[in-house]
Design a protein around this motif. Structure first.
Motif, PDB file in Angstrom:
ATOM      1  N   LYS A 196       0.825  -1.212   0.000  1.00  0.00           N
ATOM      2  CA  LYS A 196       0.000   0.000   0.000  1.00  0.00           C
ATOM      3  C   LYS A 196       0.854   1.255   0.000  1.00  0.00           C
ATOM      4  N   LYS A 197       1.943   1.222   0.747  1.00  0.00           N
ATOM      5  CA  LYS A 197       2.786   2.420   0.869  1.00  0.00           C
ATOM      6  C   LYS A 197       3.504   2.755  -0.442  1.00  0.00           C
ATOM      7  N   ASP A 198       3.626   1.764  -1.347  1.00  0.00           N
ATOM      8  CA  ASP A 198       4.305   2.003  -2.623  1.00  0.00           C
ATOM      9  C   ASP A 198       3.333   2.290  -3.771  1.00  0.00           C
ATOM     10  N   LEU A 199       2.034   2.243  -3.496  1.00  0.00           N
ATOM     11  CA  LEU A 199       1.049   2.358  -4.579  1.00  0.00           C
ATOM     12  C   LEU A 199       1.163   3.669  -5.339  1.00  0.00           C
ATOM     13  N   ASP A 200       1.362   4.777  -4.632  1.00  0.00           N
ATOM     14  CA  ASP A 200       1.454   6.075  -5.309  1.00  0.00           C
ATOM     15  C   ASP A 200       2.616   6.112  -6.299  1.00  0.00           C
ATOM     16  N   ASP A 201       3.744   5.511  -5.920  1.00  0.00           N
ATOM     17  CA  ASP A 201       4.911   5.501  -6.817  1.00  0.00           C
ATOM     18  C   ASP A 201       4.605   4.750  -8.105  1.00  0.00           C
TER      19      ASP A 201
END
Length: 463
Positions: A420-425
């Motif tokens: 989830k924490k990497d989704l924006d990237d």
């Protein structure tokens, strides 16, 4: 008294003979080196040659690979040193034992002296010095990588091939350059093992060694001049109306380099199947439901819904992922031709795709797609590029996809997952090309991971 001196007399003759051989070898190598330097023009007293010889930086820039040359000479010298130590030790042992018939001495000289010295001689002869091009031209060029390898087949392969007619060929070049991946130099031992074969004979069953080289950046691999082995019990493949949804005949696969020995063993229920990615891909009852039945997850798109976005326009495409060709089989039923990328990651993925009557493309993530610009109607990806991939590597891959996708073509991101924490990237990576969104869905995969699926259309870019 005479009998006790006889072995020493033979040993003395042997040592004298070996000293003569060593002396002749030294003289031959010295004369050869002097001749090569003289042929290259290094003894001609003019400013251009002195500039080429003593300006190391310029010579390096023009192609003389000093390090490779140094490494090759070191290898040969080390071979000679080892041989001398072995020879000295053996002679001392013969002296102590006081044994040694003419046949034993002859065999020793042939096996332990002449053959290694011949190899060392060939190794020195294979060192290539740069050749001056043109008349009194200070530019010197060395064929790249030629001094990196000892196996003659590699050297023959990477040496440029001059046109026989002596003119520019249909490609507009005077010679043809065969290429290998730059990382092949880092895997010299494995590559030399791969290329060590008898020309015209059967190749070793070593596709797994070839795949190891490819995955580690030695890609493309050099071609080989040996015959590929096939299954000894190969049968005719099933007709196309049967092969799409039926497990192939076990006898049509060479199973020697796999953990399993038949297709039934590849079931996801078998913990010793030998692979982890796409664990249910060899179970036709599971594959039969993909992309055609409704799912509870929003990220699962059906093929008929996707094709409805561009009715009649999707004809050819690429499936870039891990699988056994099921996506291509479903698209074939819709009169769409799909090429499927595949690597044999513990199971016969390429064989399975081909035996189903589909087209496998044996290619790694390292390689540029072998398609021309603006040619594909669709690129579909699933199961390969997920949250493990480096963002810079992914950027290069996505730009390559953009290159081959035609204007108005569709990019189908299917169940891409990441933390989830990497989704924006990763969302930025997909959206940076400003494709038109036809479908976009995100669903939870686990507590910390999410799925992302998208159907994007490439803009015209008529510039």
């Amino acid at each position: 008294m005479g009998r006790s001196c006889l072995p020493r007399w033979r040993l003395g003759r042997l040592m004298a003979g070996l000293q003569v051989i060593f002396g002749l070898l030294v003289i031959t190598v010295s004369l050869s080196c002097l001749y090569r330097f003289h042929s290259a023009g290094y003894f001609l007293h003019n400013e251009d040659n002195c500039h080429n010889i003593y300006t190391i930086k310029e010579v390096n820039n023009e192609g003389l690979d000093i390090k490779a040359l140094h490494d090759r000479v070191d290898e040969v010298l080390e071979m000679m040193d080892n041989l001398y130590e072995k020879l000295e030790k053996t002679v001392k042992e013969m002296e102590k034992s006081k044994e040694g018939s003419k046949k034993e001495i002859k065999k020793f000289l042939e096996d332990e002296v002449m053959k290694p010295f011949y190899s060392a001689h060939i190794g020195l002869r294979q060192i290539r010095l740069p050749k001056p091009e043109g008349i009194r031209n200070s530019t010197e060029k060395e064929e790249p990588l030629i001094n990196k390898f000892l196996i003659e087949e590699i050297r023959k392969y990477i040496t440029p091939k001059e046109n026989r007619v002596g003119k520019i060929n249909m490609f507009g070049t005077e010679r043809v350059y065969n290429t290998i991946g730059h990382a092949c130099v880092l895997m010299k031992t494995d590559l030399e093992k791969y290329m060590d074969y008898d020309v015209g004979a059967y190749c070793d069953d070593d596709w797994n060694l070839a795949q190891k080289l490819i995955l580690n950046g030695c890609d493309p691999l050099p071609r080989r001049r040996c015959l590929t082995r096939a299954s000894m019990t190969y049968q005719k493949p099933y007709p196309i109306n049967e092969s799409l949804w039926k497990l192939p005949d076990d006898r049509n696969v060479r199973w020697g380099n796999y953990q399993c020995r038949n297709f039934a063993c590849l079931s996801s229920k078998n913990p010793k199947r030998g692979y982890t990615k796409c664990s249910g891909c060899f179970e036709m009852e599971k594959e039969n439901d993909k992309w055609v039945k409704n799912s509870t997850l929003l990220v699962d798109f059906k093929i008929e819904d996707v094709l409805r976005v561009k009715p009649g326009e999707i004809r050819i495409g690429l499936d870039y992922g891990v699988g056994t060709g099921t996506f291509a089989a479903r698209m074939r039923e819709k009169n769409v031709t799909i090429v499927t990328t595949a690597l044999n990651l513990g199971a016969p993925f390429n064989e399975m795709i081909a035996l189903r009557g589909l087209i496998p493309l044996y290619i790694s993530l390292n390689q540029r797609l072998p398609f021309f610009d603006n040619t594909m109607d669709m690129i579909h990806t699933a199961g390969l590029m997920d949250g493990w991939i480096d963002l810079l590597l992914m950027d290069f891959v996505l730009y390559d996809w953009d290159r081959v996708l035609r204007p108005g073509g569709l990019l189908w991101i299917d169940r891409f997952f990441c933390k989830k924490k990497d989704l924006d990237d990763y969302m930025y990576m997909f959206l940076q090309f400003r494709y038109k969104k036809h479908k976009w869905a995100i669903s939870p995969k686990s507590k910390d991971e999410v799925y992302l699926s998208a159907l994007l259309e490439k803009p015209p870019r008529a510039i």
